[in-house]
Design a protein around this motif. Structure first.
Motif, PDB file in Angstrom:
ATOM      1  N   GLU A  99       6.109   0.437   3.140  1.00  0.00           N
ATOM      2  CA  GLU A  99       6.191   1.958   3.460  1.00  0.00           C
ATOM      3  C   GLU A  99       6.683   2.753   2.047  1.00  0.00           C
ATOM      4  N   VAL A 100       8.089   2.352   1.571  1.00  0.00           N
ATOM      5  CA  VAL A 100       8.660   2.657   0.544  1.00  0.00           C
ATOM      6  C   VAL A 100       7.940   2.331  -0.805  1.00  0.00           C
ATOM      7  N   LEU A 101       7.330   1.169  -0.726  1.00  0.00           N
ATOM      8  CA  LEU A 101       6.453   0.648  -2.044  1.00  0.00           C
ATOM      9  C   LEU A 101       5.073   1.267  -2.072  1.00  0.00           C
ATOM     10  N   GLY A 102       4.600   1.747  -0.772  1.00  0.00           N
ATOM     11  CA  GLY A 102       3.266   2.446  -0.827  1.00  0.00           C
ATOM     12  C   GLY A 102       2.041   1.287  -0.632  1.00  0.00           C
ATOM     13  N   ARG A 103       2.544   0.075  -0.434  1.00  0.00           N
ATOM     14  CA  ARG A 103       1.284  -1.094  -0.242  1.00  0.00           C
ATOM     15  C   ARG A 103       2.020  -2.245   0.549  1.00  0.00           C
ATOM     16  N   PRO A 104       1.066  -2.719   1.149  1.00  0.00           N
ATOM     17  CA  PRO A 104       1.395  -3.942   2.087  1.00  0.00           C
ATOM     18  C   PRO A 104       2.132  -4.894   1.235  1.00  0.00           C
ATOM     19  N   ILE A 105       3.181  -5.719   1.947  1.00  0.00           N
ATOM     20  CA  ILE A 105       3.901  -6.891   1.232  1.00  0.00           C
ATOM     21  C   ILE A 105       3.647  -8.154   2.051  1.00  0.00           C
ATOM     22  N   ASP A 106       2.955  -8.986   1.148  1.00  0.00           N
ATOM     23  CA  ASP A 106       2.779 -10.382   1.641  1.00  0.00           C
ATOM     24  C   ASP A 106       4.102 -11.060   1.840  1.00  0.00           C
ATOM     25  N   PRO A 107       4.460 -11.500   2.979  1.00  0.00           N
ATOM     26  CA  PRO A 107       5.791 -12.278   3.085  1.00  0.00           C
ATOM     27  C   PRO A 107       5.928 -13.377   2.034  1.00  0.00           C
ATOM     28  N   GLY A 108       5.145 -14.168   1.544  1.00  0.00           N
ATOM     29  CA  GLY A 108       5.173 -15.291   0.699  1.00  0.00           C
ATOM     30  C   GLY A 108       5.600 -14.699  -0.476  1.00  0.00           C
ATOM     31  N   LEU A 109       5.076 -13.368  -0.904  1.00  0.00           N
ATOM     32  CA  LEU A 109       5.556 -13.168  -2.374  1.00  0.00           C
ATOM     33  C   LEU A 109       6.872 -12.756  -2.535  1.00  0.00           C
ATOM     34  N   THR A 110       7.812 -12.606  -1.292  1.00  0.00           N
ATOM     35  CA  THR A 110       9.019 -12.025  -1.383  1.00  0.00           C
ATOM     36  C   THR A 110       9.981 -13.150  -1.899  1.00  0.00           C
ATOM     37  N   ARG A 111       9.349 -14.510  -1.692  1.00  0.00           N
ATOM     38  CA  ARG A 111      10.243 -15.710  -2.083  1.00  0.00           C
ATOM     39  C   ARG A 111      11.393 -16.124  -1.068  1.00  0.00           C
ATOM     40  N   ARG A 112      11.116 -15.535   0.155  1.00  0.00           N
ATOM     41  CA  ARG A 112      12.146 -15.936   1.354  1.00  0.00           C
ATOM     42  C   ARG A 112      11.285 -16.998   2.018  1.00  0.00           C
TER      43      ARG A 112
END
Length: 145
Positions: free
Chosen positions: A58-71
């Motif tokens: 919501e803060v970023l304004g677009r979806p976040i794929d969990p794999g791209l967070t590197r966690r």
């Protein structure tokens, strides 16, 4: 109902993309087999919560794929334990908090400008050390107090 593992990711090396897996072997005192931090002294596993990613999106304004967070591990809901020494169990594997995970500098490269800021504490997850060995699987329950 307790949280469950939503996704698992490992990265074979620094700056290499993460790979989604259905299960991963966890070695006490060493880390996740096949991950870049396997064999490190304390940074064995990083865990994030899906609801924190949704807030960051919501803060970023677009979806976040969990794999791209590197966690490594994404559980379906938090809040996660964050104080050093607190414990968490995923499946039959016990973990201990080392520290809050700082957002990776690569986030803006992988997710776009502003991602690192959107994933600042408390949304960036937690770093854990592995106290016991076992296999972590997508769908495993995750518990903490």
């Amino acid at each position: 109902m307790s949280p469950h593992v939503h996704a698992l990711h490992v990265a074979p090396g620094r700056r290499l993309p993460t790979k989604s897996v259905d299960s991963v072997d966890a070695e006490a005192g060493a880390g996740l087999v096949g991950d870049r931090y396997h064999g490190s002294r304390h940074r064995h596993v990083t865990v994030q919560a899906l609801d924190d990613l949704e807030t960051a999106a919501e803060v970023l304004g677009r979806p976040i794929d969990p794999g791209l967070t590197r966690r490594n591990v994404t559980v379906d809901r938090g809040p996660l334990p964050t104080r050093p020494g607190e414990r968490m169990t995923i499946g039959d594997v016990e973990l201990e908090v080392v520290r809050i995970a700082a957002p990776c500098r690569l986030l803006d490269d992988w997710l776009g400008e502003g991602a690192m800021a959107a994933l600042r504490s408390p949304r960036g997850g937690t770093v854990f050390r592995l106290l016991t060995s076992g296999t972590i699987r997508v769908g495993d329950p995750a518990t903490w107090q």
